[in-house]
Write a protein that holds these residues in place. Structure first.
Motif, PDB file in Angstrom:
ATOM      1  N   LEU A   1      10.887  32.008  10.853  1.00 33.85           N
ATOM      2  CA  LEU A   1      12.347  31.861  10.963  1.00 33.85           C
ATOM      3  C   LEU A   1      12.809  32.479  12.273  1.00 33.85           C
ATOM      4  N   ARG A   2      13.865  31.867  12.844  1.00 33.39           N
ATOM      5  CA  ARG A   2      14.458  32.410  14.068  1.00 33.39           C
ATOM      6  C   ARG A   2      15.968  32.578  13.857  1.00 33.39           C
ATOM      7  N   TYR A   3      16.460  33.749  14.287  1.00 35.38           N
ATOM      8  CA  TYR A   3      17.909  34.030  14.217  1.00 35.38           C
ATOM      9  C   TYR A   3      18.443  34.158  15.641  1.00 35.38           C
ATOM     10  N   SER A   4      19.549  33.440  15.884  1.00 42.54           N
ATOM     11  CA  SER A   4      20.183  33.500  17.202  1.00 42.54           C
ATOM     12  C   SER A   4      21.596  34.041  17.050  1.00 42.54           C
ATOM     13  N   ASN A   5      21.952  35.032  17.876  1.00 38.21           N
ATOM     14  CA  ASN A   5      23.248  35.687  17.771  1.00 38.21           C
ATOM     15  C   ASN A   5      24.366  34.873  18.416  1.00 38.21           C
ATOM     16  N   GLU A   6      24.028  33.895  19.246  1.00 40.04           N
ATOM     17  CA  GLU A   6      25.035  33.160  19.981  1.00 40.04           C
ATOM     18  C   GLU A   6      25.121  31.689  19.580  1.00 40.04           C
ATOM     19  N   SER A   7      24.227  31.238  18.782  1.00 36.19           N
ATOM     20  CA  SER A   7      24.198  29.818  18.431  1.00 36.19           C
ATOM     21  C   SER A   7      25.189  29.521  17.316  1.00 36.19           C
ATOM     22  N   LYS A   8      25.706  28.252  17.317  1.00 34.77           N
ATOM     23  CA  LYS A   8      26.566  27.824  16.216  1.00 34.77           C
ATOM     24  C   LYS A   8      25.781  27.706  14.914  1.00 34.77           C
ATOM     25  N   ASN A   9      24.505  27.410  15.030  1.00 34.32           N
ATOM     26  CA  ASN A   9      23.601  27.374  13.875  1.00 34.32           C
ATOM     27  C   ASN A   9      22.608  28.518  14.052  1.00 34.32           C
ATOM     28  N   PRO A  10      22.978  29.701  13.601  1.00 31.32           N
ATOM     29  CA  PRO A  10      22.168  30.891  13.929  1.00 31.32           C
ATOM     30  C   PRO A  10      20.763  30.869  13.333  1.00 31.32           C
ATOM     31  N   LEU A  11      20.537  30.180  12.229  1.00 25.25           N
ATOM     32  CA  LEU A  11      19.236  30.212  11.565  1.00 25.25           C
ATOM     33  C   LEU A  11      18.461  28.927  11.811  1.00 25.25           C
ATOM     34  N   LYS A  12      17.219  29.082  12.156  1.00 29.00           N
ATOM     35  CA  LYS A  12      16.304  27.943  12.264  1.00 29.00           C
ATOM     36  C   LYS A  12      15.047  28.269  11.460  1.00 29.00           C
ATOM     37  N   THR A  13      14.798  27.442  10.468  1.00 28.70           N
ATOM     38  CA  THR A  13      13.596  27.609   9.638  1.00 28.70           C
ATOM     39  C   THR A  13      12.560  26.575  10.051  1.00 28.70           C
ATOM     40  N   TYR A  14      11.351  27.010  10.251  1.00 24.43           N
ATOM     41  CA  TYR A  14      10.293  26.105  10.688  1.00 24.43           C
ATOM     42  C   TYR A  14       9.708  25.347   9.494  1.00 24.43           C
ATOM     43  N   ASP A  15       9.115  24.186   9.837  1.00 30.25           N
ATOM     44  CA  ASP A  15       8.801  23.168   8.823  1.00 30.25           C
ATOM     45  C   ASP A  15       8.027  23.713   7.619  1.00 30.25           C
ATOM     46  N   GLU A  16       6.992  24.498   7.857  1.00 31.91           N
ATOM     47  CA  GLU A  16       6.139  24.955   6.768  1.00 31.91           C
ATOM     48  C   GLU A  16       6.895  25.817   5.763  1.00 31.91           C
ATOM     49  N   TYR A  17       8.029  26.383   6.170  1.00 26.45           N
ATOM     50  CA  TYR A  17       8.764  27.307   5.300  1.00 26.45           C
ATOM     51  C   TYR A  17      10.147  26.766   4.935  1.00 26.45           C
ATOM     52  N   GLU A  18      10.388  25.518   5.228  1.00 19.61           N
ATOM     53  CA  GLU A  18      11.674  24.914   4.921  1.00 19.61           C
ATOM     54  C   GLU A  18      11.945  24.979   3.416  1.00 19.61           C
ATOM     55  N   GLY A  19      13.116  25.523   3.050  1.00 14.68           N
ATOM     56  CA  GLY A  19      13.498  25.630   1.641  1.00 14.68           C
ATOM     57  C   GLY A  19      12.867  26.799   0.905  1.00 14.68           C
ATOM     58  N   ARG A  20      12.076  27.606   1.593  1.00 22.52           N
ATOM     59  CA  ARG A  20      11.386  28.719   0.932  1.00 22.52           C
ATOM     60  C   ARG A  20      11.825  30.086   1.427  1.00 22.52           C
ATOM     61  N   VAL A  21      12.562  30.140   2.546  1.00 23.34           N
ATOM     62  CA  VAL A  21      12.903  31.437   3.128  1.00 23.34           C
ATOM     63  C   VAL A  21      14.420  31.572   3.300  1.00 23.34           C
ATOM     64  N   GLY A  22      14.848  32.830   3.365  1.00 26.37           N
ATOM     65  CA  GLY A  22      16.252  33.150   3.610  1.00 26.37           C
ATOM     66  C   GLY A  22      16.348  34.446   4.379  1.00 26.37           C
ATOM     67  N   LEU A  23      17.473  34.642   5.078  1.00 27.21           N
ATOM     68  CA  LEU A  23      17.664  35.836   5.894  1.00 27.21           C
ATOM     69  C   LEU A  23      19.009  36.459   5.557  1.00 27.21           C
ATOM     70  N   ASP A  24      18.995  37.773   5.326  1.00 27.06           N
ATOM     71  CA  ASP A  24      20.232  38.508   5.098  1.00 27.06           C
ATOM     72  C   ASP A  24      20.921  38.711   6.462  1.00 27.06           C
ATOM     73  N   PRO A  25      22.158  38.215   6.623  1.00 26.93           N
ATOM     74  CA  PRO A  25      22.809  38.308   7.937  1.00 26.93           C
ATOM     75  C   PRO A  25      23.177  39.728   8.343  1.00 26.93           C
ATOM     76  N   HIS A  26      23.173  40.662   7.426  1.00 30.84           N
ATOM     77  CA  HIS A  26      23.556  42.041   7.732  1.00 30.84           C
ATOM     78  C   HIS A  26      22.344  42.948   7.974  1.00 30.84           C
ATOM     79  N   THR A  27      21.320  42.779   7.157  1.00 33.14           N
ATOM     80  CA  THR A  27      20.143  43.657   7.278  1.00 33.14           C
ATOM     81  C   THR A  27      18.969  42.962   7.959  1.00 33.14           C
TER      82      THR A  27
END
Length: 327
Positions: A62-88
């Protein structure tokens, strides 16, 4: 010299403080379950442009971008399986399976391009303890003696543990553990037999009361326990036992035929010689006298075949081969 030593010690201390200890970050997951990986340092006030979570330093999760309109990008192998807490910035991975075991690390990049490792976790995925099958069977119970023996069996999938319990303790009889890191045991506490099974990620327990089994008096071992060894021997020797039984029956039939006292009218002297060439019961003189004596119903004219007929109608005796030869 002391100055260089102090500088070296300071550098090592800084590296230790900034690095992540894989031993302290050990994570255990249940197959089919979920696990979360936290960031291991305070990111408050840091200039974060990107944050990457990686698996074994080779796969991006997973990649998080602080400036992008779509801050989260999940890569194919983990699509639908991962999540990121925006605060921690903690990563959560769902639907765990054995191939998910490995090292998960997080790294941040600021706007100047500097990178820093902020998390490192070692994940081990294990199978949960299977549902337990628990049973108790009465072996011996005597009210007057105040004694009761019970056979206890506990199964967790293909893993089995068995014991014999009385009113005071349980003695383990057999243990067969097929699952990795599985521990199983039977114990007696205040009249209750417990079966406990656990591994690194889960545990199960079942129990049964002795008083529910020790109700009907049994003063002798169960029939199954008495016949068990015999049945095992018979079952193991069946391939050898059946042919021997057939041979024995065939031998008895042949023996019975050879020692029967009846011979029909078609029996010849040659057959008598073959059949009775073992035991001498009549000497030659007695046999000749008997052979020449007429039968009461014999006709005056006589018949050459009467000799054989007299022999055939004689009492049932076994003839000496010498006597038969005189015929």
């Amino acid at each position: 010299m002391r100055t260089y030593g102090l500088i070296l010690w300071t550098c090592l201390l800084a590296l230790t403080l900034n690095s992540v200890s894989a031993e302290d970050a050990l994570s255990l997951g249940v197959r089919g379950g979920a696990v979360s990986f936290s960031v291991q340092m305070d990111l408050t006030g840091l200039d974060i442009e990107y944050l990457f979570w990686r698996f074994n330093s080779t796969h991006s999760v997973l990649r998080y971008s602080n400036e992008s309109k779509n801050p989260l990008k999940t890569y194919d192998e983990y699509e639908g399986r991962v999540g990121l807490d925006p605060h921690t910035y903690a990563l959560t991975l769902h639907g765990l399976d054995f191939p998910d075991s490995g090292v998960y690390s997080a790294r941040i990049t600021d706007h100047k391009g500097y990178e820093k490792d902020v998390a490192k976790h070692m994940l081990h995925v294990h199978e949960a303890v299977p549902e337990l099958a628990f049973s108790m069977a009465l072996l011996y119970f005597n009210v007057s003696e105040g004694s009761c023996n019970v056979s206890v069996l506990c199964e967790a999938g293909s893993s089995v543990v068995s014991a014999t319990c009385d009113l005071e303790r349980c003695v383990q009889v057999d243990t067969q553990l097929t699952l990795q890191h599985l521990h199983m045991g039977l114990s007696l506490v205040q009249g209750t037999v417990y079966c406990n099974a656990s591994n690194l990620v889960s545990s199960r327990s079942k129990w049964g009361r002795m008083e529910t089994v020790c109700t009907e008096e049994v003063v002798s071992p169960p029939m199954e326990s008495m016949l068990g060894p015999l049945l095992i021997v018979l079952n193991a020797s069946a391939p050898l036992f059946l042919p021997l039984l057939l041979l024995l029956l065939l031998f008895c039939l042949i023996k019975r035929r050879r020692h029967t006292g009846y011979y029909d009218k078609f029996t010849t002297k040659a057959q008598l010689k073959r059949e009775f060439a073992s035991v001498e019961l009549l000497n030659i003189y007695e046999f000749e006298e008997f052979y020449r004596s007429p039968f009461p119903e014999e006709s005056p004219k006589g018949n050459p075949a009467d000799a054989d007929r007299k022999l055939l109608l004689a009492p049932q005796t076994i003839l000496d081969p010498y006597c038969v030869d005189q015929l």
